[in-house]
Design a protein around this motif. Structure first.
Motif, PDB file in Angstrom:
ATOM      1  N   VAL A 104       0.836  -1.201   0.000  1.00  0.00           N
ATOM      2  CA  VAL A 104       0.000   0.000   0.000  1.00  0.00           C
ATOM      3  C   VAL A 104       0.875   1.257   0.000  1.00  0.00           C
ATOM      4  O   VAL A 104       0.579   2.222  -0.715  1.00  0.00           O
ATOM      5  N   VAL A 105       1.960   1.252   0.765  1.00  0.00           N
ATOM      6  CA  VAL A 105       2.857   2.414   0.825  1.00  0.00           C
ATOM      7  C   VAL A 105       3.509   2.650  -0.529  1.00  0.00           C
ATOM      8  O   VAL A 105       3.523   3.777  -1.046  1.00  0.00           O
ATOM      9  N   ILE A 106       4.038   1.595  -1.119  1.00  0.00           N
ATOM     10  CA  ILE A 106       4.722   1.752  -2.412  1.00  0.00           C
ATOM     11  C   ILE A 106       3.743   2.225  -3.480  1.00  0.00           C
ATOM     12  O   ILE A 106       4.043   3.142  -4.253  1.00  0.00           O
ATOM     13  N   ASP A 107       2.555   1.615  -3.517  1.00  0.00           N
ATOM     14  CA  ASP A 107       1.578   2.047  -4.518  1.00  0.00           C
ATOM     15  C   ASP A 107       1.046   3.437  -4.217  1.00  0.00           C
ATOM     16  O   ASP A 107       0.788   4.219  -5.132  1.00  0.00           O
ATOM     17  N   GLY A 108       0.886   3.767  -2.951  1.00  0.00           N
ATOM     18  CA  GLY A 108       0.362   5.087  -2.595  1.00  0.00           C
ATOM     19  C   GLY A 108       1.311   6.218  -2.908  1.00  0.00           C
ATOM     20  O   GLY A 108       0.885   7.303  -3.304  1.00  0.00           O
ATOM     21  N   PHE A 109       2.613   5.993  -2.735  1.00  0.00           N
ATOM     22  CA  PHE A 109       3.580   7.071  -2.937  1.00  0.00           C
ATOM     23  C   PHE A 109       4.307   7.004  -4.273  1.00  0.00           C
ATOM     24  O   PHE A 109       4.653   8.035  -4.839  1.00  0.00           O
ATOM     25  N   ILE A 110       4.554   5.814  -4.760  1.00  0.00           N
ATOM     26  CA  ILE A 110       5.295   5.675  -6.021  1.00  0.00           C
ATOM     27  C   ILE A 110       4.357   5.329  -7.165  1.00  0.00           C
ATOM     28  O   ILE A 110       4.453   5.878  -8.249  1.00  0.00           O
ATOM     29  N   GLY A 111       3.460   4.386  -6.911  1.00  0.00           N
ATOM     30  CA  GLY A 111       2.481   3.993  -7.919  1.00  0.00           C
ATOM     31  C   GLY A 111       2.836   2.693  -8.604  1.00  0.00           C
ATOM     32  O   GLY A 111       3.748   2.642  -9.424  1.00  0.00           O
ATOM     33  N   LEU A 112       2.136   1.647  -8.227  1.00  0.00           N
ATOM     34  CA  LEU A 112       2.276   0.346  -8.888  1.00  0.00           C
ATOM     35  C   LEU A 112       1.131   0.096  -9.857  1.00  0.00           C
ATOM     36  O   LEU A 112       1.127  -0.893 -10.558  1.00  0.00           O
ATOM     37  N   GLY A 113       0.159   0.994  -9.852  1.00  0.00           N
ATOM     38  CA  GLY A 113      -1.004   0.836 -10.707  1.00  0.00           C
ATOM     39  C   GLY A 113      -2.146   0.105 -10.042  1.00  0.00           C
ATOM     40  O   GLY A 113      -3.110  -0.276 -10.693  1.00  0.00           O
ATOM     41  N   LEU A 114      -2.068  -0.093  -8.731  1.00  0.00           N
ATOM     42  CA  LEU A 114      -3.141  -0.791  -8.022  1.00  0.00           C
ATOM     43  C   LEU A 114      -4.285   0.141  -7.641  1.00  0.00           C
ATOM     44  O   LEU A 114      -5.411  -0.300  -7.479  1.00  0.00           O
ATOM     45  N   GLY A 115      -3.983   1.404  -7.448  1.00  0.00           N
ATOM     46  CA  GLY A 115      -5.029   2.375  -7.156  1.00  0.00           C
ATOM     47  C   GLY A 115      -5.019   2.957  -5.761  1.00  0.00           C
ATOM     48  O   GLY A 115      -5.904   3.731  -5.400  1.00  0.00           O
ATOM     49  N   TRP A 116      -4.030   2.605  -4.917  1.00  0.00           N
ATOM     50  CA  TRP A 116      -3.950   3.205  -3.594  1.00  0.00           C
ATOM     51  C   TRP A 116      -3.444   4.630  -3.727  1.00  0.00           C
ATOM     52  O   TRP A 116      -2.638   4.943  -4.587  1.00  0.00           O
ATOM     53  N   HIS A 117      -3.918   5.512  -2.833  1.00  0.00           N
ATOM     54  CA  HIS A 117      -3.543   6.920  -2.860  1.00  0.00           C
ATOM     55  C   HIS A 117      -2.545   7.218  -1.747  1.00  0.00           C
ATOM     56  O   HIS A 117      -2.265   6.376  -0.904  1.00  0.00           O
ATOM     57  N   TRP A 118      -2.062   8.465  -1.718  1.00  0.00           N
ATOM     58  CA  TRP A 118      -1.045   8.846  -0.740  1.00  0.00           C
ATOM     59  C   TRP A 118      -1.540   8.679   0.693  1.00  0.00           C
ATOM     60  O   TRP A 118      -0.768   8.319   1.573  1.00  0.00           O
ATOM     61  N   TYR A 119      -2.803   8.952   0.957  1.00  0.00           N
ATOM     62  CA  TYR A 119      -3.308   8.834   2.324  1.00  0.00           C
ATOM     63  C   TYR A 119      -3.395   7.375   2.756  1.00  0.00           C
ATOM     64  O   TYR A 119      -3.264   7.059   3.930  1.00  0.00           O
ATOM     65  N   HIS A 120      -3.601   6.458   1.800  1.00  0.00           N
ATOM     66  CA  HIS A 120      -3.517   5.036   2.129  1.00  0.00           C
ATOM     67  C   HIS A 120      -2.070   4.681   2.490  1.00  0.00           C
ATOM     68  O   HIS A 120      -1.820   3.904   3.410  1.00  0.00           O
ATOM     69  N   GLY A 121      -1.127   5.261   1.729  1.00  0.00           N
ATOM     70  CA  GLY A 121       0.283   5.039   2.019  1.00  0.00           C
ATOM     71  C   GLY A 121       0.671   5.548   3.401  1.00  0.00           C
ATOM     72  O   GLY A 121       1.478   4.923   4.102  1.00  0.00           O
ATOM     73  N   ALA A 122       0.097   6.668   3.814  1.00  0.00           N
ATOM     74  CA  ALA A 122       0.377   7.197   5.152  1.00  0.00           C
ATOM     75  C   ALA A 122      -0.126   6.248   6.226  1.00  0.00           C
ATOM     76  O   ALA A 122       0.563   5.997   7.227  1.00  0.00           O
ATOM     77  N   VAL A 123      -1.306   5.680   6.029  1.00  0.00           N
ATOM     78  CA  VAL A 123      -1.830   4.697   6.982  1.00  0.00           C
ATOM     79  C   VAL A 123      -0.940   3.450   6.987  1.00  0.00           C
ATOM     80  O   VAL A 123      -0.686   2.858   8.042  1.00  0.00           O
ATOM     81  N   GLY A 124      -0.444   3.073   5.817  1.00  0.00           N
ATOM     82  CA  GLY A 124       0.472   1.936   5.741  1.00  0.00           C
ATOM     83  C   GLY A 124       1.751   2.182   6.523  1.00  0.00           C
ATOM     84  O   GLY A 124       2.265   1.281   7.192  1.00  0.00           O
ATOM     85  N   LEU A 125       2.283   3.403   6.441  1.00  0.00           N
ATOM     86  CA  LEU A 125       3.478   3.740   7.225  1.00  0.00           C
ATOM     87  C   LEU A 125       3.200   3.660   8.723  1.00  0.00           C
ATOM     88  O   LEU A 125       4.034   3.180   9.497  1.00  0.00           O
ATOM     89  N   VAL A 126       2.029   4.135   9.129  1.00  0.00           N
ATOM     90  CA  VAL A 126       1.637   4.039  10.538  1.00  0.00           C
ATOM     91  C   VAL A 126       1.547   2.569  10.956  1.00  0.00           C
ATOM     92  O   VAL A 126       2.024   2.187  12.030  1.00  0.00           O
ATOM     93  N   ALA A 127       0.956   1.725  10.109  1.00  0.00           N
ATOM     94  CA  ALA A 127       0.831   0.301  10.425  1.00  0.00           C
ATOM     95  C   ALA A 127       2.199  -0.357  10.563  1.00  0.00           C
ATOM     96  O   ALA A 127       2.420  -1.152  11.488  1.00  0.00           O
ATOM     97  N   ILE A 128       3.121  -0.030   9.665  1.00  0.00           N
ATOM     98  CA  ILE A 128       4.468  -0.601   9.753  1.00  0.00           C
ATOM     99  C   ILE A 128       5.156  -0.153  11.044  1.00  0.00           C
ATOM    100  O   ILE A 128       5.782  -0.958  11.736  1.00  0.00           O
ATOM    101  N   GLY A 129       5.026   1.117  11.377  1.00  0.00           N
ATOM    102  CA  GLY A 129       5.618   1.623  12.612  1.00  0.00           C
ATOM    103  C   GLY A 129       5.024   0.981  13.848  1.00  0.00           C
ATOM    104  O   GLY A 129       5.751   0.596  14.777  1.00  0.00           O
ATOM    105  N   LEU A 130       3.704   0.835  13.873  1.00  0.00           N
ATOM    106  CA  LEU A 130       3.045   0.242  15.037  1.00  0.00           C
ATOM    107  C   LEU A 130       3.396  -1.230  15.206  1.00  0.00           C
ATOM    108  O   LEU A 130       3.672  -1.686  16.322  1.00  0.00           O
ATOM    109  N   ILE A 131       3.380  -1.990  14.118  1.00  0.00           N
ATOM    110  CA  ILE A 131       3.649  -3.422  14.244  1.00  0.00           C
ATOM    111  C   ILE A 131       5.112  -3.648  14.642  1.00  0.00           C
ATOM    112  O   ILE A 131       5.422  -4.554  15.417  1.00  0.00           O
ATOM    113  N   THR A 132       6.013  -2.796  14.141  1.00  0.00           N
ATOM    114  CA  THR A 132       7.419  -2.901  14.526  1.00  0.00           C
ATOM    115  C   THR A 132       7.607  -2.548  15.993  1.00  0.00           C
ATOM    116  O   THR A 132       8.327  -3.252  16.720  1.00  0.00           O
TER     117      THR A 132
END
Length: 148
Positions: A104-132
């Motif tokens: 989600v982070v890679i697609d949200g910020f760089i774009g893999l063509g899946l359709g996630w947006h930057w705000y999804h990427g921000a939530v993904g970063l939060v999830a990675i930080g929390l789980i770590t």
């Protein structure tokens, strides 16, 4: 700088809330027989081995189990549980949440063509930080229970 041996519980509780939110979103889509996730990219046209409803309910169930595991890892019973039991479960949870969030982070910020947006990427970063942080907190807290 000295490292605190105090067990931080808040990452586990916040991760549990995040996973429960994911489970609720998947359950809502399961009840509507729709693939995908609310506010996420459309998933029409994808072929699934299982039906859409089944995959959504399985995703909701595994997220609920993951949320339970997060809460248990922060409680005294989880800290005193055999490390051989808890550690593989937490590693699997960390890897699965981390992998999904990384996509989600890679697609949200760089774009893999899946359709996630930057705000999804921000939530993904939060999830990675929390789980770590949750995993690190569990390792720090259970270090004192390990017999050497």
């Amino acid at each position: 700088m000295t490292e605190s041996t105090r067990h931080r519980r808040w990452p586990a509780y916040l991760m549990a809330v995040l996973l429960l939110g994911y489970a609720v979103g998947k359950a809502v889509f399961a009840m509507r027989s729709r693939p995908g996730f609310p506010s996420g990219p459309p998933a029409e046209g994808h072929s699934f081995v299982l039906s859409t409803v089944t995959t959504q309910w399985l995703a909701a169930a595994t997220a609920t189990i993951g949320a339970g595991l997060c809460v248990v890892s922060a409680m005294e019973v989880g800290l005193k549980a055999p490390r051989r039991l808890m550690l593989p479960a937490l590693v699997l949870l960390t890897l699965s949440v981390g992998a999904g969030a990384a996509i989600v982070v890679i697609d949200g910020f760089i774009g893999l063509g899946l359709g996630w947006h930057w705000y999804h990427g921000a939530v993904g970063l939060v999830a990675i930080g929390l789980i770590t942080a949750m995993f690190r907190s569990y390792l720090t807290a259970t270090r004192r229970y390990v017999v050497r």
